[in-house]
Write a protein that holds these residues in place. Sequence first.
Motif, PDB file in Angstrom:
ATOM      1  N   ASN A  80     -10.006   7.023  -6.308  1.00 44.96           N
ATOM      2  CA  ASN A  80     -10.359   6.594  -4.950  1.00 44.96           C
ATOM      3  C   ASN A  80     -10.071   7.688  -3.927  1.00 44.96           C
ATOM      4  OD1 ASN A  80      -7.547   6.184  -5.457  1.00 44.96           O
ATOM      5  ND2 ASN A  80      -7.401   4.785  -3.736  1.00 44.96           N
ATOM      6  N   GLN A 109     -13.195   9.781  -2.096  1.00 46.93           N
ATOM      7  CA  GLN A 109     -13.359   9.748  -0.645  1.00 46.93           C
ATOM      8  C   GLN A 109     -13.374  11.167  -0.074  1.00 46.93           C
ATOM      9  OE1 GLN A 109     -11.037   7.966   3.238  1.00 46.93           O
ATOM     10  NE2 GLN A 109     -11.084   6.669   1.432  1.00 46.93           N
ATOM     11  N   GLY A 119       0.788  -1.221   0.000  1.00 50.21           N
ATOM     12  CA  GLY A 119       0.000   0.000   0.000  1.00 50.21           C
ATOM     13  C   GLY A 119       0.818   1.268   0.000  1.00 50.21           C
ATOM     14  N   PRO A 124      -2.579  -3.061  -5.164  1.00 54.87           N
ATOM     15  CA  PRO A 124      -3.990  -2.664  -5.035  1.00 54.87           C
ATOM     16  C   PRO A 124      -4.179  -1.184  -5.366  1.00 54.87           C
ATOM     17  CG  PRO A 124      -2.978  -2.742  -2.867  1.00 54.87           C
ATOM     18  CD  PRO A 124      -1.913  -3.179  -3.840  1.00 54.87           C
ATOM     19  N   ASN A 146      -3.188   3.900  -2.071  1.00 53.37           N
ATOM     20  CA  ASN A 146      -3.611   2.602  -2.586  1.00 53.37           C
ATOM     21  C   ASN A 146      -4.745   2.032  -1.747  1.00 53.37           C
ATOM     22  OD1 ASN A 146      -1.956   2.421  -4.792  1.00 53.37           O
ATOM     23  ND2 ASN A 146      -0.448   1.076  -3.847  1.00 53.37           N
ATOM     24  N   GLU A 147      -5.408   1.034  -2.295  1.00 55.19           N
ATOM     25  CA  GLU A 147      -6.430   0.297  -1.559  1.00 55.19           C
ATOM     26  C   GLU A 147      -5.751  -0.766  -0.697  1.00 55.19           C
ATOM     27  OE1 GLU A 147     -10.093   1.139  -2.122  1.00 55.19           O
ATOM     28  OE2 GLU A 147      -8.735   2.807  -2.475  1.00 55.19           O
ATOM     29  N   PHE A 148      -6.510  -1.731  -0.185  1.00 55.52           N
ATOM     30  CA  PHE A 148      -5.954  -2.723   0.739  1.00 55.52           C
ATOM     31  C   PHE A 148      -5.538  -4.002   0.008  1.00 55.52           C
ATOM     32  CE2 PHE A 148      -8.606  -0.924   4.465  1.00 55.52           C
ATOM     33  CZ  PHE A 148      -7.603  -0.001   4.724  1.00 55.52           C
ATOM     34  N   THR A 192      -6.193   0.409  -7.629  1.00 58.02           N
ATOM     35  CA  THR A 192      -7.548   0.933  -7.862  1.00 58.02           C
ATOM     36  C   THR A 192      -8.614   0.167  -7.095  1.00 58.02           C
ATOM     37  OG1 THR A 192      -7.742  -0.462  -9.839  1.00 58.02           O
ATOM     38  CG2 THR A 192      -6.957   1.792 -10.150  1.00 58.02           C
ATOM     39  N   LYS A 193      -8.266  -1.026  -6.621  1.00 58.33           N
ATOM     40  CA  LYS A 193      -9.216  -1.825  -5.841  1.00 58.33           C
ATOM     41  C   LYS A 193      -8.423  -2.761  -4.943  1.00 58.33           C
ATOM     42  CE  LYS A 193      -9.718  -5.358  -9.472  1.00 58.33           C
ATOM     43  NZ  LYS A 193      -9.020  -6.434  -8.765  1.00 58.33           N
ATOM     44  N   ASP A 194      -9.103  -3.319  -3.924  1.00 56.51           N
ATOM     45  CA  ASP A 194      -8.445  -4.288  -3.061  1.00 56.51           C
ATOM     46  C   ASP A 194      -7.996  -5.490  -3.889  1.00 56.51           C
ATOM     47  OD1 ASP A 194      -9.146  -2.554  -1.082  1.00 56.51           O
ATOM     48  OD2 ASP A 194     -10.488  -3.921  -0.015  1.00 56.51           O
ATOM     49  N   LYS A 224      -5.504   3.638   2.006  1.00 56.29           N
ATOM     50  CA  LYS A 224      -6.789   4.325   1.894  1.00 56.29           C
ATOM     51  C   LYS A 224      -7.384   4.708   3.242  1.00 56.29           C
ATOM     52  CE  LYS A 224      -9.858   0.255   1.516  1.00 56.29           C
ATOM     53  NZ  LYS A 224     -10.849  -0.414   0.635  1.00 56.29           N
ATOM     54  N   ASP A 225      -6.942   4.036   4.332  1.00 56.83           N
ATOM     55  CA  ASP A 225      -7.471   4.387   5.646  1.00 56.83           C
ATOM     56  C   ASP A 225      -6.917   5.713   6.158  1.00 56.83           C
ATOM     57  OD1 ASP A 225      -4.989   3.111   5.699  1.00 56.83           O
ATOM     58  OD2 ASP A 225      -5.272   2.317   7.714  1.00 56.83           O
TER      59      ASP A 225
END
Length: 691
Positions: A230, A234, A41, A378, A335-337, A380-382, A306-307
């Motif tokens: 993303n 958000q 990530g 990751p 990045n996503e997870f 664009t998506k997990d 992303k968190d």
Amino acid sequence: MFEIQIYNKVRNNIMKNFKRTLVTTALPYANGPVHIGHLAGVYVPADIYVRYLRLKGDDVLYIGGSDEHGVPITLKARKEGVSPQDVVDKYHTLIKDSFEKFGISFDIYSRTSNSTHHKTASEFFKKLYDKGVFIEKESDQYYDEEAGQFLADRYITGTCPHCNNPAAYGDQCESCGTSLNATDLINPRSVISGSTPQLRKTKHWYLPLDRYQEFLEKWILKEHKEWKPNVYGQCKSWLDLGLQPRAVSRDLDWGVPVPVEGAEGKVLYVWFDAPIGYISATRELTPDWEKYWKDPETRMIHFIGKDNIVFHCIVFPTMLKAEGSFILPDNVPANEFLNLEGDKISTSRNWAVWLHEYLVDFEGKQDVLRYVLTANAPETKDNDFTWKDFQARNNNELVAILGNFVNRAVVLTHKYFEGNVPEKGKTEVLDTQTLEAIPDIVKRVSANLDHFKFREALREAMSLARLGNKYLADTEPWKLIKTDVERVKTILNVSLQITANLAVVMEPFLPFTAQKMRDMLNMTEPRWVDGGNTELLSPSHAIGEAKLLFEKIEDAKIQEQLDRLARTKVSNEADNKEAEPAKEDVSFEEFTKMDIRVGTILEAEKVPKTKKLLKLKVDTGIDKRTVVSGIAGYFEPEKIIGQQVCILVNLAPRKIRGIESQGMILMAEDADGRLDFVAPTTKIKAGSQIS
């Protein structure tokens, strides 16, 4: 689409005017090791980008460090029975050492418990305080009367009002992912004492995000449309809901003390304190730190998961804007997870691949993990990490494509031309097409790196190795060497130019491998400007001996990792298994009918043709009797001779596998199904009654 292209063109023109780049990476909590989710990530993409900028000759600083404040640290310390400082000292050292061995090339890896950070964070807060930025107000917060302290969010658990998870925290339910306030919890309880906390008034300082809503909407939604979807999405979601003031202090004794009167027993909230760690680390690194933080000609980029998007795109920029002298981030490529074998990575459940363990289990294979995490990033998506995919990418791509091509080019040069680069003679159409493809590939790698598309950039870099493999397969120099030596010279010259270009373009992605290639080719330190040059190696240049860049990973090695995860899953299920409910009540008179004695095992042997049964001879103090017990899966017969046990001696005899069993050995069954003897802790005379 046309407007977006024009916008991006303008953005690219602006980027060219920056004199330097400041790259920061999210600060990992120093309450545990780093795992592959952190790497995929944040740290691998950031390291690729920084190495790329360095190859271009840019002025760039790469800032990292440990986040050593906050409730997770104090919870870990309480659990281990040590001080918070002990916890952060242990894990900061482990994390820093792991990063270094893995090749994450920080200019500095600092920590937020040091004096420079405390000073910087205090000064930052005080400036905002003196400017009247904060709102000071009282609010109701939970207080543990038994422990005598206010409870931070993670010190409170209860039932989630959304999904009924009974173990939700005061800030978030990890089951359904919903953000919570501690007062939202049903049946809240203190993690410290287990008691029900009470609401009490306490004073805190708040950052009024709502006052900066208009600024943030213009800055993000209008001026940074080039941010990843993303990230942009958000931020827009938060802004659309309307921002609210957010507390910047907490009632804790671990952290940076709030530097104003009347704030005894309060520290800076970790989300306010941690991003200032980027500033304090830069300040620790160089006396010229201000030009990286306050000069508009510096481009600042935050690499995060992303968190952390809200904190780095809304909260921290608000802090910087309120302070007034700092630049704002130009991009936040979050990045996503990354999941693991189809399940969410979880430190609390030990469901992770830990970096420090990987470095031991796969010694010398840092680049294999870097490659797999980038190829499967990751972005664009997990995405999901699996050990089988890890093995396949190593064996089918790194070994069979990149390693195979480089090895053949170097080995054939030594075999046919004594390790000297042959002179390129007359070129054919295939040679020209191949040479012309090299700079085009390098340009595509560069364009993707400029736009933080690391997965695509790596795919393009690998296409250079694929180009080389195809070229060798099509030209077959091992056949031509008997009839056309001059043609083979040209083929190997082209092949070695491809190899030299691979040694340049692979540096950001696979730094250990790129160094091995340069050593084999006797090349100097690379520059990105050299990428695409089809005459990097001069005729007669002597190259070194071939060395294997990668080796196949066998099934047994992967099975070890899968078995480890399987054991973790069993352990987690056991930890989460609830005790069976109590059986129906029995009267005291019924209970007294059971005659339980202390016995000693005299003999033990397996019952033939069974896996679970042992035949025991037990001295009960009143006789020596035979008992058949289903414990063979947990105990070896010869090792339990002399073991004292509790035995129900007045259980009616019954035949088991033709053997009359005269009693029952009492056993305790753990949550994972493991059995253990219920026995005295000290030796007691056989026949003693249990009452």
